[in-house]
Design a protein around this motif. Structure first.
Motif, PDB file in Angstrom:
ATOM      1  N   LYS A 143       0.836  -1.207   0.000  1.00  0.00           N
ATOM      2  CA  LYS A 143       0.000   0.000   0.000  1.00  0.00           C
ATOM      3  C   LYS A 143       0.868   1.253   0.000  1.00  0.00           C
ATOM      4  O   LYS A 143       0.576   2.221  -0.721  1.00  0.00           O
ATOM      5  N   ILE A 144       1.929   1.234   0.795  1.00  0.00           N
ATOM      6  CA  ILE A 144       2.869   2.357   0.800  1.00  0.00           C
ATOM      7  C   ILE A 144       3.504   2.521  -0.573  1.00  0.00           C
ATOM      8  O   ILE A 144       3.615   3.627  -1.121  1.00  0.00           O
ATOM      9  N   GLY A 145       3.952   1.405  -1.142  1.00  0.00           N
ATOM     10  CA  GLY A 145       4.588   1.448  -2.451  1.00  0.00           C
ATOM     11  C   GLY A 145       3.659   1.949  -3.536  1.00  0.00           C
ATOM     12  O   GLY A 145       4.070   2.747  -4.405  1.00  0.00           O
ATOM     13  N   TYR A 146       2.402   1.526  -3.501  1.00  0.00           N
ATOM     14  CA  TYR A 146       1.440   1.958  -4.512  1.00  0.00           C
ATOM     15  C   TYR A 146       1.181   3.455  -4.433  1.00  0.00           C
ATOM     16  O   TYR A 146       1.023   4.129  -5.451  1.00  0.00           O
ATOM     17  N   ALA A 147       1.128   3.970  -3.208  1.00  0.00           N
ATOM     18  CA  ALA A 147       0.921   5.407  -3.032  1.00  0.00           C
ATOM     19  C   ALA A 147       2.063   6.206  -3.652  1.00  0.00           C
ATOM     20  O   ALA A 147       1.850   7.314  -4.159  1.00  0.00           O
ATOM     21  N   LEU A 148       3.268   5.650  -3.611  1.00  0.00           N
ATOM     22  CA  LEU A 148       4.417   6.338  -4.200  1.00  0.00           C
ATOM     23  C   LEU A 148       4.442   6.200  -5.712  1.00  0.00           C
ATOM     24  O   LEU A 148       4.852   7.123  -6.430  1.00  0.00           O
ATOM     25  N   VAL A 149       3.998   5.053  -6.220  1.00  0.00           N
ATOM     26  CA  VAL A 149       3.999   4.827  -7.670  1.00  0.00           C
ATOM     27  C   VAL A 149       2.844   5.569  -8.337  1.00  0.00           C
ATOM     28  O   VAL A 149       3.006   6.146  -9.413  1.00  0.00           O
ATOM     29  N   ALA A 150       1.674   5.549  -7.700  1.00  0.00           N
ATOM     30  CA  ALA A 150       0.482   6.157  -8.299  1.00  0.00           C
ATOM     31  C   ALA A 150      -0.197   7.072  -7.288  1.00  0.00           C
ATOM     32  O   ALA A 150      -1.234   6.726  -6.710  1.00  0.00           O
ATOM     33  N   PRO A 151       0.382   8.253  -7.053  1.00  0.00           N
ATOM     34  CA  PRO A 151      -0.185   9.159  -6.043  1.00  0.00           C
ATOM     35  C   PRO A 151      -1.458   9.863  -6.494  1.00  0.00           C
ATOM     36  O   PRO A 151      -2.117  10.531  -5.688  1.00  0.00           O
ATOM     37  N   GLY A 152      -1.813   9.722  -7.775  1.00  0.00           N
ATOM     38  CA  GLY A 152      -3.009  10.397  -8.270  1.00  0.00           C
ATOM     39  C   GLY A 152      -2.832  11.899  -8.324  1.00  0.00           C
ATOM     40  O   GLY A 152      -1.790  12.400  -8.760  1.00  0.00           O
ATOM     41  N   ARG A 153      -3.824  12.632  -7.832  1.00  0.00           N
ATOM     42  CA  ARG A 153      -3.770  14.089  -7.838  1.00  0.00           C
ATOM     43  C   ARG A 153      -2.985  14.658  -6.665  1.00  0.00           C
ATOM     44  O   ARG A 153      -2.761  15.862  -6.595  1.00  0.00           O
ATOM     45  N   LEU A 154      -2.599  13.784  -5.742  1.00  0.00           N
ATOM     46  CA  LEU A 154      -1.867  14.237  -4.565  1.00  0.00           C
ATOM     47  C   LEU A 154      -0.373  14.301  -4.840  1.00  0.00           C
ATOM     48  O   LEU A 154       0.148  13.616  -5.728  1.00  0.00           O
ATOM     49  N   ARG A 155       0.301  15.131  -4.063  1.00  0.00           N
ATOM     50  CA  ARG A 155       1.759  15.056  -4.065  1.00  0.00           C
ATOM     51  C   ARG A 155       2.162  13.735  -3.435  1.00  0.00           C
ATOM     52  O   ARG A 155       1.448  13.188  -2.607  1.00  0.00           O
ATOM     53  N   ARG A 156       3.327  13.216  -3.826  1.00  0.00           N
ATOM     54  CA  ARG A 156       3.737  11.910  -3.315  1.00  0.00           C
ATOM     55  C   ARG A 156       3.801  11.895  -1.785  1.00  0.00           C
ATOM     56  O   ARG A 156       3.417  10.925  -1.158  1.00  0.00           O
ATOM     57  N   VAL A 157       4.286  12.985  -1.203  1.00  0.00           N
ATOM     58  CA  VAL A 157       4.395  13.015   0.249  1.00  0.00           C
ATOM     59  C   VAL A 157       3.020  12.970   0.895  1.00  0.00           C
ATOM     60  O   VAL A 157       2.829  12.328   1.938  1.00  0.00           O
ATOM     61  N   ALA A 159       0.264  11.626  -0.540  1.00  0.00           N
ATOM     62  CA  ALA A 159      -0.262  10.286  -0.803  1.00  0.00           C
ATOM     63  C   ALA A 159       0.349   9.272   0.161  1.00  0.00           C
ATOM     64  O   ALA A 159      -0.328   8.364   0.640  1.00  0.00           O
ATOM     65  N   LEU A 160       1.622   9.471   0.463  1.00  0.00           N
ATOM     66  CA  LEU A 160       2.303   8.580   1.401  1.00  0.00           C
ATOM     67  C   LEU A 160       1.700   8.699   2.795  1.00  0.00           C
ATOM     68  O   LEU A 160       1.464   7.690   3.474  1.00  0.00           O
ATOM     69  N   LYS A 161       1.436   9.927   3.233  1.00  0.00           N
ATOM     70  CA  LYS A 161       0.828  10.137   4.554  1.00  0.00           C
ATOM     71  C   LYS A 161      -0.545   9.502   4.627  1.00  0.00           C
ATOM     72  O   LYS A 161      -0.908   8.870   5.625  1.00  0.00           O
ATOM     73  N   HIS A 162      -1.326   9.652   3.563  1.00  0.00           N
ATOM     74  CA  HIS A 162      -2.673   9.092   3.534  1.00  0.00           C
ATOM     75  C   HIS A 162      -2.616   7.568   3.578  1.00  0.00           C
ATOM     76  O   HIS A 162      -3.363   6.917   4.331  1.00  0.00           O
ATOM     77  N   ALA A 163      -1.722   6.973   2.781  1.00  0.00           N
ATOM     78  CA  ALA A 163      -1.593   5.514   2.749  1.00  0.00           C
ATOM     79  C   ALA A 163      -1.063   4.974   4.069  1.00  0.00           C
ATOM     80  O   ALA A 163      -1.450   3.885   4.505  1.00  0.00           O
ATOM     81  N   ALA A 164      -0.187   5.740   4.713  1.00  0.00           N
ATOM     82  CA  ALA A 164       0.415   5.279   5.963  1.00  0.00           C
ATOM     83  C   ALA A 164      -0.631   5.099   7.055  1.00  0.00           C
ATOM     84  O   ALA A 164      -0.514   4.187   7.885  1.00  0.00           O
ATOM     85  N   ARG A 165      -1.661   5.945   7.049  1.00  0.00           N
ATOM     86  CA  ARG A 165      -2.708   5.818   8.074  1.00  0.00           C
ATOM     87  C   ARG A 165      -3.416   4.473   7.964  1.00  0.00           C
ATOM     88  O   ARG A 165      -3.722   3.833   8.970  1.00  0.00           O
ATOM     89  N   ASP A 166      -3.702   4.059   6.730  1.00  0.00           N
ATOM     90  CA  ASP A 166      -4.354   2.763   6.535  1.00  0.00           C
ATOM     91  C   ASP A 166      -3.369   1.617   6.763  1.00  0.00           C
ATOM     92  O   ASP A 166      -3.739   0.569   7.297  1.00  0.00           O
ATOM     93  N   ALA A 167      -2.120   1.816   6.352  1.00  0.00           N
ATOM     94  CA  ALA A 167      -1.115   0.765   6.502  1.00  0.00           C
ATOM     95  C   ALA A 167      -0.860   0.445   7.970  1.00  0.00           C
ATOM     96  O   ALA A 167      -0.620  -0.709   8.336  1.00  0.00           O
ATOM     97  N   VAL A 168      -0.934   1.469   8.821  1.00  0.00           N
ATOM     98  CA  VAL A 168      -0.706   1.257  10.256  1.00  0.00           C
ATOM     99  C   VAL A 168      -1.746   0.310  10.836  1.00  0.00           C
ATOM    100  O   VAL A 168      -1.430  -0.533  11.697  1.00  0.00           O
ATOM    101  N   ARG A 169      -2.988   0.397  10.359  1.00  0.00           N
ATOM    102  CA  ARG A 169      -4.025  -0.511  10.854  1.00  0.00           C
ATOM    103  C   ARG A 169      -3.701  -1.958  10.491  1.00  0.00           C
ATOM    104  O   ARG A 169      -3.933  -2.878  11.274  1.00  0.00           O
ATOM    105  N   LEU A 170      -3.173  -2.149   9.286  1.00  0.00           N
ATOM    106  CA  LEU A 170      -2.751  -3.496   8.894  1.00  0.00           C
ATOM    107  C   LEU A 170      -1.610  -3.986   9.782  1.00  0.00           C
ATOM    108  O   LEU A 170      -1.557  -5.154  10.161  1.00  0.00           O
ATOM    109  N   LEU A 171      -0.705  -3.071  10.125  1.00  0.00           N
ATOM    110  CA  LEU A 171       0.432  -3.451  10.972  1.00  0.00           C
ATOM    111  C   LEU A 171      -0.009  -3.809  12.385  1.00  0.00           C
ATOM    112  O   LEU A 171       0.598  -4.675  13.024  1.00  0.00           O
ATOM    113  N   TYR A 172      -1.045  -3.151  12.892  1.00  0.00           N
ATOM    114  CA  TYR A 172      -1.567  -3.510  14.210  1.00  0.00           C
ATOM    115  C   TYR A 172      -2.018  -4.975  14.207  1.00  0.00           C
ATOM    116  O   TYR A 172      -1.717  -5.739  15.134  1.00  0.00           O
ATOM    117  N   GLY A 173      -2.753  -5.336  13.172  1.00  0.00           N
ATOM    118  CA  GLY A 173      -3.200  -6.722  13.061  1.00  0.00           C
ATOM    119  C   GLY A 173      -2.030  -7.677  12.913  1.00  0.00           C
ATOM    120  O   GLY A 173      -2.009  -8.750  13.531  1.00  0.00           O
TER     121      GLY A 173
END
Length: 217
Positions: A143-157, A159-173
């Motif tokens: 998910k982190i990698g995808y945010a960096l490869v395809a940030p869409g309309r966001l700046r990469r940084v 997109a990375l912050k947005h993806a990191a919030r969801d990625a952290v939930r996966l890491l908790y599990g």
């Protein structure tokens, strides 16, 4: 949104694992393409029917040190699978495949060697939380990698912050599963007083419960 990353991570991890496991039943010497003779001998020693302490590595002198070893080992694998995502996902892909190949090599070789009761009896109980934890860590990295490869309309940084919030939930599990696997691995799995059928039954039950949770939660 995380389902596609979990599915991709599971394919990258389990497909090599199962492929190597099956291949080594036909060509057991293939293990030496993936592991050194010293590593192979070490696993043979750990899971030999004559082993004094089943599944205990040389670095561990007792149950407590065995617990610490497996926590460190499992966290190391999860960290590799997650942190590799910062390299545009390439690192996560590499470590998921690499660890799948490595685990498949050990499982396939020891199965072909005839260490079914000792190896599969040992890994059955903790395999579900340990392997699913690795997959979730890999999914977070992807998910982190995808945010960096395809940030869409966001700046990469951003997109990375947005993806990191969801990625952290996966890491908790992943963390919860990884630590629970280490406790099972050090306290339950080595017990020779437990019948093989009981260990496998408990292991299959954990697989069913965890897969049902992730499928329907």
């Amino acid at each position: 949104d995380e389902k596609r990353f979990v599915l991709a991570s599971a394919i990258l991890f389990f497909l090599p694992l199962l492929a190597v496991l099956a291949l080594l039943q036909w060509y057991p010497d293939g293990v030496y393409y993936l592991m050194s003779p010293q590593q192979v001998a070490r696993f043979e020693e750990m899971y030999s029917p004559a082993a004094t302490h089943l599944g205990r590595p040389r670095e561990a002198a007792d149950e407590l040190s065995m617990l610490m070893f497996y926590i460190s080992h499992n966290v190391h694998i999860d960290f590799q699978c997650f942190a590799g995502g910062i390299l545009f996902g390439i690192g996560s892909i590499f470590y998921l495949i690499y660890n799948g190949l490595s685990i498949g090599a050990v499982a396939g070789y020891l199965t072909q060697l005839g260490y079914v009761d000792t190896f599969w009896g040992f890994v059955a109980g903790h395999s579900a939380p340990e392997l699913i934890g690795a997959v979730l860590s890999g999914a977070a990295g992807l998910k982190i990698g995808y945010a960096l490869v395809a940030p869409g309309r966001l700046r990469r940084v951003d997109a990375l912050k947005h993806a990191a919030r969801d990625a952290v939930r996966l890491l908790y599990g992943a963390a919860l599963l990884t630590f629970s696997a280490a406790f099972i691995e050090s306290l339950w799995s080595p017990g020779r007083w437990l019948p093989f059928e009981v260990k496998v039954g408990v292991g299959l039950s954990l697989w069913a419960l965890l897969l049902a949770y992730f499928a329907f939660a």
